[in-house]
Design a protein around this motif. Structure first.
Motif, PDB file in Angstrom:
ATOM      1  N   UNK A 151      -6.083 -45.025 -38.665  1.00 40.79           N
ATOM      2  CA  UNK A 151      -6.969 -45.658 -39.649  1.00 40.79           C
ATOM      3  C   UNK A 151      -8.442 -45.363 -39.374  1.00 40.79           C
ATOM      4  N   UNK A 152      -8.745 -44.816 -38.191  1.00 44.92           N
ATOM      5  CA  UNK A 152     -10.132 -44.488 -37.854  1.00 44.92           C
ATOM      6  C   UNK A 152     -10.620 -43.234 -38.581  1.00 44.92           C
ATOM      7  N   UNK A 153      -9.686 -42.436 -39.110  1.00 43.57           N
ATOM      8  CA  UNK A 153     -10.069 -41.194 -39.787  1.00 43.57           C
ATOM      9  C   UNK A 153     -10.600 -41.476 -41.190  1.00 43.57           C
ATOM     10  N   UNK A 154     -11.620 -40.718 -41.587  1.00 44.31           N
ATOM     11  CA  UNK A 154     -12.102 -40.778 -42.962  1.00 44.31           C
ATOM     12  C   UNK A 154     -11.123 -40.006 -43.851  1.00 44.31           C
ATOM     13  N   UNK A 155     -11.182 -40.197 -45.181  1.00 41.41           N
ATOM     14  CA  UNK A 155     -10.303 -39.430 -46.080  1.00 41.41           C
ATOM     15  C   UNK A 155     -10.438 -37.910 -45.882  1.00 41.41           C
ATOM     16  N   UNK A 156     -11.653 -37.436 -45.670  1.00 44.86           N
ATOM     17  CA  UNK A 156     -11.843 -35.991 -45.475  1.00 44.86           C
ATOM     18  C   UNK A 156     -11.227 -35.539 -44.145  1.00 44.86           C
ATOM     19  N   UNK A 157     -11.376 -36.333 -43.110  1.00 45.93           N
ATOM     20  CA  UNK A 157     -10.772 -35.986 -41.821  1.00 45.93           C
ATOM     21  C   UNK A 157      -9.253 -35.968 -41.910  1.00 45.93           C
ATOM     22  N   UNK A 158      -8.700 -36.852 -42.733  1.00 47.30           N
ATOM     23  CA  UNK A 158      -7.250 -36.865 -42.947  1.00 47.30           C
ATOM     24  C   UNK A 158      -6.813 -35.591 -43.666  1.00 47.30           C
ATOM     25  N   UNK A 159      -7.602 -35.139 -44.610  1.00 47.82           N
ATOM     26  CA  UNK A 159      -7.310 -33.875 -45.304  1.00 47.82           C
ATOM     27  C   UNK A 159      -7.314 -32.709 -44.309  1.00 47.82           C
ATOM     28  N   UNK A 190     -14.070 -34.174 -34.624  1.00 55.37           N
ATOM     29  CA  UNK A 190     -14.032 -35.626 -34.808  1.00 55.37           C
ATOM     30  C   UNK A 190     -12.590 -36.143 -34.875  1.00 55.37           C
ATOM     31  N   UNK A 191     -11.723 -35.374 -35.530  1.00 57.70           N
ATOM     32  CA  UNK A 191     -10.301 -35.755 -35.596  1.00 57.70           C
ATOM     33  C   UNK A 191      -9.720 -35.836 -34.187  1.00 57.70           C
ATOM     34  N   UNK A 192      -9.982 -34.812 -33.373  1.00 60.21           N
ATOM     35  CA  UNK A 192      -9.454 -34.793 -32.006  1.00 60.21           C
ATOM     36  C   UNK A 192     -10.022 -35.944 -31.184  1.00 60.21           C
ATOM     37  N   UNK A 193     -11.310 -36.213 -31.356  1.00 62.82           N
ATOM     38  CA  UNK A 193     -11.947 -37.283 -30.585  1.00 62.82           C
ATOM     39  C   UNK A 193     -11.384 -38.655 -30.987  1.00 62.82           C
ATOM     40  N   UNK A 194     -11.310 -38.915 -32.293  1.00 61.67           N
ATOM     41  CA  UNK A 194     -10.844 -40.224 -32.768  1.00 61.67           C
ATOM     42  C   UNK A 194      -9.378 -40.480 -32.419  1.00 61.67           C
ATOM     43  N   UNK A 195      -8.574 -39.430 -32.456  1.00 60.47           N
ATOM     44  CA  UNK A 195      -7.148 -39.589 -32.170  1.00 60.47           C
ATOM     45  C   UNK A 195      -6.830 -39.403 -30.686  1.00 60.47           C
ATOM     46  N   UNK A 202      -1.808 -30.363 -30.182  1.00 59.62           N
ATOM     47  CA  UNK A 202      -1.490 -31.787 -30.116  1.00 59.62           C
ATOM     48  C   UNK A 202      -1.736 -32.474 -31.454  1.00 59.62           C
ATOM     49  N   UNK A 203      -2.722 -31.990 -32.214  1.00 57.94           N
ATOM     50  CA  UNK A 203      -2.984 -32.560 -33.532  1.00 57.94           C
ATOM     51  C   UNK A 203      -1.807 -32.306 -34.471  1.00 57.94           C
ATOM     52  N   UNK A 205       1.380 -31.924 -33.529  1.00 55.03           N
ATOM     53  CA  UNK A 205       2.431 -32.845 -33.074  1.00 55.03           C
ATOM     54  C   UNK A 205       2.163 -34.240 -33.636  1.00 55.03           C
ATOM     55  N   UNK A 206       0.926 -34.705 -33.495  1.00 53.02           N
ATOM     56  CA  UNK A 206       0.558 -36.045 -33.960  1.00 53.02           C
ATOM     57  C   UNK A 206       0.795 -36.177 -35.464  1.00 53.02           C
ATOM     58  N   UNK A 207       0.386 -35.170 -36.237  1.00 50.75           N
ATOM     59  CA  UNK A 207       0.500 -35.247 -37.696  1.00 50.75           C
ATOM     60  C   UNK A 207       1.947 -35.413 -38.145  1.00 50.75           C
ATOM     61  N   UNK A 208       2.859 -34.687 -37.506  1.00 46.98           N
ATOM     62  CA  UNK A 208       4.268 -34.802 -37.872  1.00 46.98           C
ATOM     63  C   UNK A 208       4.888 -36.090 -37.352  1.00 46.98           C
ATOM     64  N   UNK A 209       4.602 -36.444 -36.122  1.00 49.21           N
ATOM     65  CA  UNK A 209       5.251 -37.611 -35.536  1.00 49.21           C
ATOM     66  C   UNK A 209       4.713 -38.926 -36.100  1.00 49.21           C
ATOM     67  N   UNK A 210       3.535 -38.895 -36.700  1.00 47.64           N
ATOM     68  CA  UNK A 210       2.971 -40.101 -37.302  1.00 47.64           C
ATOM     69  C   UNK A 210       3.275 -40.188 -38.796  1.00 47.64           C
ATOM     70  N   UNK A 211       3.878 -39.139 -39.359  1.00 48.15           N
ATOM     71  CA  UNK A 211       4.220 -39.149 -40.777  1.00 48.15           C
ATOM     72  C   UNK A 211       3.090 -38.737 -41.703  1.00 48.15           C
ATOM     73  N   UNK A 212       1.965 -38.244 -41.155  1.00 48.58           N
ATOM     74  CA  UNK A 212       0.869 -37.747 -41.992  1.00 48.58           C
ATOM     75  C   UNK A 212       1.369 -36.596 -42.854  1.00 48.58           C
ATOM     76  N   UNK A 213       2.208 -35.757 -42.272  1.00 45.51           N
ATOM     77  CA  UNK A 213       2.938 -34.737 -43.024  1.00 45.51           C
ATOM     78  C   UNK A 213       4.401 -34.836 -42.623  1.00 45.51           C
TER      79      UNK A 213
END
Length: 220
Positions: A151-159, A190-195, A202-203, A205-213
């Motif tokens: 939830x710390x990511x902005x919409x653009x960072x999520x994109x 910023x994505x790497x720092x916030x997450x 690792x990003x 891995x995180x995106x798939x395991x968190x359901x972002x994609x």
């Protein structure tokens, strides 16, 4: 500047061979050796090398467990996992541990030297397309868990994270989002720092395991 290396393998002859290859290259030095995972952690924490060459299969503690301990602590080195078998299971395990990649023990000496140079410079050994394919395959076997820090990511960072998960380069992300590469580089950092992630692998891995994609679904 000399790249300081620790070699961890339970076979003395393998360690000797790796030392010979590494020290034949100007600007590289083997500063320590270890015969098992526990010793590898102790040696690396004492000597603070730049790179650890870590065998996956070792007694007392395997290389992946040792890698997790080192990468979860202060001043983590870059870690290259060494393996006899080129399998997706090994690659996925290495990615989840946060290593910079893995290399077959039968790889030619020049490939080992180049791998050390690549990770010492802060890059990953892993091809983005291969990384994405492997992670999508394995992450899809489990229900995603959405961590609160997402939830710390902005919409653009999520994109940007979604596009990282597709294995896109900064230039490709910039083209899709109609922004400059420098802007994308800032977003990625910023994505790497916030997450609290170490690198792009690792990003993914995180995106798939968190359901972002999700595997088989085009990330938009």
């Amino acid at each position: 500047m000399t790249v300081r290396i620790v070699v961890a393998d339970d076979q003395a002859m393998v360690r000797a061979g790796l030392r010979m290859v590494v020290e034949s290259e100007p600007g590289m030095e083997v500063v320590g050796e270890a015969g098992d995972g526990m010793e590898a952690v102790a040696v690396a924490r004492r000597l603070l090398p730049d790179v650890v060459l870590m065998d996956i299969s070792m007694p007392r503690m395997d290389g992946l467990a040792a890698a997790r301990q080192l990468l979860g602590g202060p001043n983590p080195p870059k870690i290259i996992m060494l393996t006899t078998f080129d399998t997706d299971e090994n690659l996925y395990a290495a990615l989840r541990a946060g290593t910079s990649g893995f290399l077959l023990k039968v790889s030619p000496p020049e490939q080992l030297v180049e791998a050390i140079k690549v990770v010492a410079a802060g890059d990953s050994l892993l091809d983005p397309a291969v990384t994405t394919r492997v992670i999508a395959s394995f992450a899809g076997r489990h229900e995603p868990v959405r961590p609160p820090r997402l939830s710390e990511l902005t919409p653009r960072e999520l994109e940007v994270l979604r596009r990282l998960a597709r294995g896109l380069t900064n230039a490709e992300i910039a083209a899709e989002l109609f922004v400059g590469e420098a802007t994308v580089k800032t977003h990625v950092a910023r994505v790497l720092m916030k997450l609290r992630l170490r690198d792009r692998a690792q990003a993914v891995v995180f995106a798939y395991e968190s359901g972002v994609v999700r595997p088989g679904v085009e990330a938009g």
